[in-house]
Motif scaffolding. Structure first.
Motif, PDB file in Angstrom:
ATOM      1  N   SER A  79      21.709  -8.288  15.565  1.00  0.00           N
ATOM      2  CA  SER A  79      20.909  -7.825  16.692  1.00  0.00           C
ATOM      3  C   SER A  79      21.042  -6.309  16.786  1.00  0.00           C
ATOM      4  O   SER A  79      22.155  -5.775  16.666  1.00  0.00           O
ATOM      5  CB  SER A  79      21.363  -8.471  18.006  1.00  0.00           C
ATOM      6  N   VAL A  80      19.899  -5.613  16.979  1.00  0.00           N
ATOM      7  CA  VAL A  80      19.906  -4.157  17.054  1.00  0.00           C
ATOM      8  C   VAL A  80      19.087  -3.684  18.253  1.00  0.00           C
ATOM      9  O   VAL A  80      18.267  -4.420  18.797  1.00  0.00           O
ATOM     10  CB  VAL A  80      19.338  -3.508  15.773  1.00  0.00           C
ATOM     11  N   ARG A  81      19.311  -2.436  18.637  1.00  0.00           N
ATOM     12  CA  ARG A  81      18.558  -1.799  19.717  1.00  0.00           C
ATOM     13  C   ARG A  81      17.384  -1.026  19.105  1.00  0.00           C
ATOM     14  O   ARG A  81      17.540  -0.316  18.117  1.00  0.00           O
ATOM     15  CB  ARG A  81      19.492  -0.850  20.457  1.00  0.00           C
ATOM     16  N   VAL A  82      16.199  -1.194  19.710  1.00  0.00           N
ATOM     17  CA  VAL A  82      15.023  -0.451  19.265  1.00  0.00           C
ATOM     18  C   VAL A  82      14.355   0.205  20.466  1.00  0.00           C
ATOM     19  O   VAL A  82      14.572  -0.199  21.611  1.00  0.00           O
ATOM     20  CB  VAL A  82      14.016  -1.350  18.523  1.00  0.00           C
ATOM     21  N   ARG A  83      13.532   1.214  20.201  1.00  0.00           N
ATOM     22  CA  ARG A  83      12.871   1.967  21.279  1.00  0.00           C
ATOM     23  C   ARG A  83      11.387   1.667  21.404  1.00  0.00           C
ATOM     24  O   ARG A  83      10.798   1.900  22.454  1.00  0.00           O
ATOM     25  CB  ARG A  83      13.056   3.476  21.065  1.00  0.00           C
ATOM     26  N   ASP A  84      10.747   1.199  20.340  1.00  0.00           N
ATOM     27  CA  ASP A  84       9.312   0.895  20.392  1.00  0.00           C
ATOM     28  C   ASP A  84       8.993  -0.137  19.320  1.00  0.00           C
ATOM     29  O   ASP A  84       9.848  -0.514  18.514  1.00  0.00           O
ATOM     30  CB  ASP A  84       8.477   2.171  20.221  1.00  0.00           C
ATOM     31  N   SER A  85       7.737  -0.582  19.302  1.00  0.00           N
ATOM     32  CA  SER A  85       7.353  -1.648  18.374  1.00  0.00           C
ATOM     33  C   SER A  85       7.419  -1.190  16.924  1.00  0.00           C
ATOM     34  O   SER A  85       7.766  -1.976  16.035  1.00  0.00           O
ATOM     35  CB  SER A  85       5.952  -2.163  18.712  1.00  0.00           C
ATOM     36  N   ALA A  86       7.105   0.078  16.679  1.00  0.00           N
ATOM     37  CA  ALA A  86       7.170   0.587  15.310  1.00  0.00           C
ATOM     38  C   ALA A  86       8.603   0.527  14.782  1.00  0.00           C
ATOM     39  O   ALA A  86       8.856   0.153  13.632  1.00  0.00           O
ATOM     40  CB  ALA A  86       6.630   2.018  15.250  1.00  0.00           C
ATOM     41  N   GLU A  87       9.556   0.893  15.629  1.00  0.00           N
ATOM     42  CA  GLU A  87      10.961   0.838  15.242  1.00  0.00           C
ATOM     43  C   GLU A  87      11.401  -0.603  15.027  1.00  0.00           C
ATOM     44  O   GLU A  87      12.202  -0.897  14.124  1.00  0.00           O
ATOM     45  CB  GLU A  87      11.814   1.515  16.315  1.00  0.00           C
ATOM     46  N   ALA A  88      10.876  -1.512  15.853  1.00  0.00           N
ATOM     47  CA  ALA A  88      11.217  -2.923  15.705  1.00  0.00           C
ATOM     48  C   ALA A  88      10.745  -3.462  14.360  1.00  0.00           C
ATOM     49  O   ALA A  88      11.469  -4.218  13.689  1.00  0.00           O
ATOM     50  CB  ALA A  88      10.604  -3.732  16.844  1.00  0.00           C
ATOM     51  N   VAL A  89       9.556  -3.091  13.944  1.00  0.00           N
ATOM     52  CA  VAL A  89       9.035  -3.535  12.646  1.00  0.00           C
ATOM     53  C   VAL A  89       9.895  -2.972  11.510  1.00  0.00           C
ATOM     54  O   VAL A  89      10.204  -3.673  10.539  1.00  0.00           O
ATOM     55  CB  VAL A  89       7.565  -3.127  12.480  1.00  0.00           C
ATOM     56  N   ALA A 105      25.420 -11.152  15.473  1.00  0.00           N
ATOM     57  CA  ALA A 105      26.283  -9.989  15.649  1.00  0.00           C
ATOM     58  C   ALA A 105      25.488  -8.794  16.152  1.00  0.00           C
ATOM     59  O   ALA A 105      24.489  -8.392  15.538  1.00  0.00           O
ATOM     60  CB  ALA A 105      26.951  -9.645  14.323  1.00  0.00           C
ATOM     61  N   HIS A 106      25.927  -8.201  17.267  1.00  0.00           N
ATOM     62  CA  HIS A 106      25.282  -7.024  17.845  1.00  0.00           C
ATOM     63  C   HIS A 106      25.827  -5.772  17.155  1.00  0.00           C
ATOM     64  O   HIS A 106      27.007  -5.452  17.305  1.00  0.00           O
ATOM     65  CB  HIS A 106      25.563  -6.958  19.346  1.00  0.00           C
ATOM     66  N   VAL A 107      24.969  -5.071  16.424  1.00  0.00           N
ATOM     67  CA  VAL A 107      25.396  -3.893  15.646  1.00  0.00           C
ATOM     68  C   VAL A 107      24.616  -2.658  16.098  1.00  0.00           C
ATOM     69  O   VAL A 107      24.170  -1.856  15.277  1.00  0.00           O
ATOM     70  CB  VAL A 107      25.231  -4.133  14.126  1.00  0.00           C
TER      71      VAL A 107
END
Length: 269
Positions: A32-42, A234-236
């Motif tokens: 699991s990761v932290r993202v700021r927008d949909s582009a970053e999520a992709v 796992a949260h990384v």
């Protein structure tokens, strides 16, 4: 974008966490990761080859509308998204809940994972009394899909010693929970993880290590925790970032490390 979610073998099929539409490495582990927008999520999804849950933190958005918009935009490309508080700040709980309502109203079949503290004083009191050994702050998380809203609580380090991991897992299971979230994971002795894995497996729970999980901690936890019958998310967050932003190359390295750790485990078994 279609989901590369893998078939879930054996005992994991009964664990609700395994229904999250992710790619589960060896049928039992993802990041699991932290993202700021949909582009970053992709970018995150591609870097971890679908074995990743992308989380938006409410603290990074001006209001619930902006948070919901980010989630909805991501759900056009990915099969699941997570909404979190940001720094564990309970002041953002209303933002998370309201954004989730907007998302599910517009996309009722969305797989939406919510991470927020208990809102009920009764819930907080019950958890603090029953599992205070492991709770620095009594906490309940929620995951929603079109079939159900399911809950779990945060397992963490604290100073009390009158409740076992087994009892905490039993409480989570009896409450209809999915998972034990083990906070401050980097501080725990490696010998703890098999105990946590055994308790989680006996009670049909996944385990979510969080807090300082870098490459070294991830490799250790994967070897100790990812036993047959145990699901791990796992949260990384920080380990997958550089200068406060997602770094796809760092995330790809974590994916490869986790995959290799599980492959080594399979060869050893």
């Amino acid at each position: 974008m279609s989901s590369p979610a893998s078939a879930v073998p054996g005992p994991l099929a009964s664990n609700p966490a395994s229904r999250l539409p992710l790619r589960w490495l060896a049928g039992r582990a993802a990041l699991s990761v932290r993202v700021r927008d949909s582009a970053e999520a992709v970018l995150a999804w591609e870097a971890a080859r679908g074995a990743v849950l992308c989380a938006f933190e409410a603290s990074g958005f001006p209001d619930h509308i902006a948070l919901a918009d980010a989630a909805l935009a991501t759900l056009e490309a990915l099969p699941v998204v997570s909404l979190a508080l940001g720094g564990g700040d309970p002041h953002h709980a209303d933002t998370v809940l309201t954004a989730a309502t907007v998302v599910l109203h517009q996309s009722p079949s969305a797989a939406l994972h919510l991470n927020l503290p208990a809102l009920s004083p009764q819930q907080t009191l019950a958890l603090s009394k029953a599992a205070r050994t492991f709770l620095t702050e009594p906490c309940v998380n929620a995951a929603g899909d079109r079939e159900a809203v399911l809950r779990w609580f945060e397992l963490s380090t604290a100073t009390w010693h009158d409740t076992s991991v087994e009892d905490a897992a039993a409480l989570a299971s009896s409450s209809g929970c999915w998972s034990l979230k083990v906070n401050h994971a980097a501080r725990l002795n490696a010998s703890v993880w098999p105990t946590v894995a055994g308790a989680a497996r006996r009670h049909g729970l996944a385990v979510e290590p969080a807090g300082g999980v870098d490459g070294g901690v991830l490799a250790t936890v994967a070897r100790r925790l990812c036993q047959p019958g145990t699901t791990m998310l796992a949260h990384v967050f920080s380990a997958a970032e550089r200068s406060g932003r997602l770094d796809p190359s760092s995330l790809a390295s974590l994916f490869e490390l986790l995959n290799a750790s599980l492959s080594d485990d399979r060869r050893a078994s």
